[in-house]
Design an enzyme around this catalytic site. Structure first.
Site, mmCIF file in Angstrom:
data_model
loop_
_atom_site.group_PDB
_atom_site.id
_atom_site.type_symbol
_atom_site.label_atom_id
_atom_site.label_comp_id
_atom_site.label_asym_id
_atom_site.label_seq_id
_atom_site.Cartn_x
_atom_site.Cartn_y
_atom_site.Cartn_z
ATOM 1 N N ARG A 190 41.997 50.589 19.950
ATOM 2 C CA ARG A 190 40.720 50.413 19.181
ATOM 3 C C ARG A 190 40.605 49.478 17.946
ATOM 4 N NH1 ARG A 190 41.945 56.141 19.541
ATOM 5 N NH2 ARG A 190 40.374 57.195 21.200
ATOM 6 N N LYS B 5 42.488 58.651 16.583
ATOM 7 C CA LYS B 5 41.564 59.522 16.366
ATOM 8 C C LYS B 5 42.166 61.013 16.033
ATOM 9 C CE LYS B 5 37.178 57.783 18.211
ATOM 10 N NZ LYS B 5 35.990 58.067 19.245
ATOM 11 N N HIS C 98 35.166 46.315 21.640
ATOM 12 C CA HIS C 98 35.539 47.426 22.369
ATOM 13 C C HIS C 98 35.547 47.166 23.799
ATOM 14 C CE1 HIS C 98 36.378 51.913 21.947
ATOM 15 N NE2 HIS C 98 35.674 52.251 23.041
ATOM 16 N N ARG D 285 38.948 46.740 25.061
ATOM 17 C CA ARG D 285 39.712 48.088 25.535
ATOM 18 C C ARG D 285 39.087 48.663 26.767
ATOM 19 N NH1 ARG D 285 41.823 52.847 23.181
ATOM 20 N NH2 ARG D 285 40.394 54.667 23.408
ATOM 21 N N HIS E 117 42.802 59.137 24.526
ATOM 22 C CA HIS E 117 41.607 60.070 25.000
ATOM 23 C C HIS E 117 42.205 61.373 24.990
ATOM 24 C CE1 HIS E 117 39.618 56.510 27.313
ATOM 25 N NE2 HIS E 117 39.175 56.580 26.007
ATOM 26 N N TYR F 119 36.381 54.676 33.881
ATOM 27 C CA TYR F 119 36.907 53.328 34.276
ATOM 28 C C TYR F 119 37.518 53.396 35.688
ATOM 29 C CZ TYR F 119 36.836 52.779 29.220
ATOM 30 O OH TYR F 119 36.516 52.967 27.756
#
Length: 303
Positions: A150, A174, A248, A251, A274, A283
């Site tokens: 990120r 995150k 992004h 990514r 994730h 994806y």
């Protein structure tokens, strides 16, 4: 203003998120922005006990009037729900009106990504068409693409985070979760060139030479997420590709390339950081180019 007004409780709630739940600065900032919208609509000194479900729906409707994306509206709804759950838990209210809020339906968008030719062209641009700081920008693009980081993770990257001859590093994503990311040979080569260039550029500035952050701006200060967006906008705008993309998208391109070349979805999930595999599965689409190629090779009449 009363102790039970929106602004004071919102401040208390944000302190709780930072000190007790230890959420990231970006997450807390998002909560602050969403709650600020509610206070701007209802009033900062509005009594929490007087807030109704109709009031909250009106706040959500105001977001739609501002043409906010469905994802932004749903993020605000989630923030409001969490805030009012906090207020109910600590007995500031007897009933939680946010329970009546419903998220809006999200349109299904395929993640935007670049083809192999496009990403190769982008990574060459800083050398062939130096707009800002060629060696830094090439290293930035190569490292974003090869690691799937990120933007917030790449700007927070420090020299001390690297290991194994800079082939990998530990980043904090995150939820303050650490994970290992990897860098290709091209990325490591570009990084080495950039660090040498940076050393020469700031050799007269002792403080800047000691900066532990990998990516810095023209003044030697740590590069910000806004700075990365600006750099990419210059190279993908009219001066470069003339096809703007967000950071992004690199990514997305990483994830698409990994899964398209046979990487296990669980492994890619770990690399991207994730929490849910359903996020990674976005994806697993097949590009039009690959569909056409497969058809031409497999169908008898395609030849």
């Amino acid at each position: 203003m009363s102790k039970s007004c929106l602004s004071e409780l919102a401040d208390e709630f944000l302190i709780y998120l930072e000190s007790v739940r230890t959420l990231s600065r970006n997450t807390i900032s998002a909560y602050k922005n969403d709650l600020s919208h509610v206070m701007e609509v209802l009033g900062h000194d509005y009594e929490i006990k007087n807030v109704t479900a109709e009031d909250l729906r009106f706040c959500v409707a105001k977001l739609s009037e501002q043409n906010k994306a469905s994802s932004s509206v749903n993020r605000c709804i989630a923030a409001v729900r969490t805030f009012f759950a906090y207020c109910r838990r600590y007995c500031y209210i007897e009933y939680n009106p946010a329970l009546e809020l419903r998220c809006v339906k999200l349109p299904k968008h395929m993640p935007r990504f670049l083809t192999s030719a496009e990403i190769d062209k982008l990574c060459r641009l800083p050398v062939s068409n130096e707009l800002l700081w060629g060696s830094r920008d090439k290293a930035l693009f190569e490292m974003l693409y090869s690691s799937g980081c990120r933007v917030s993770e790449i700007v927070s990257l420090k020299i001390t985070d690297f290991m194994d001859n800079m082939s990998c590093a530990v980043v904090t994503g995150k939820g303050n979760k650490d994970r290992k990311v990897f860098f290709s040979k091209e990325a490591r080569s570009a990084l080495s060139d950039y660090l040498k260039d940076r050393e020469n550029r700031f050799k007269d500035f002792e403080q800047n030479r000691k900066s532990n952050y990998v990516f810095v701006n023209q003044k030697g200060c740590p590069l910000s997420t806004g700075g990365v967006r600006y750099i990419l906008s210059r190279y993908t705008g009219v001066e470069g590709l003339n096809h703007y993309i967000s950071p992004h998208a690199l990514r997305h391109t990483f994830a698409t390339a990994m899964l398209g070349n046979g990487a296990d979805v669980r492994v890619v999930q770990e690399m991207l950081g994730h929490a849910s595999i359903s996020t990674t599965q976005r994806y697993t689409h097949i590009t039009t180019e690959k569909l056409i190629d497969t058809y031409n090779k497999a169908h008898p009449h395609s030849k």
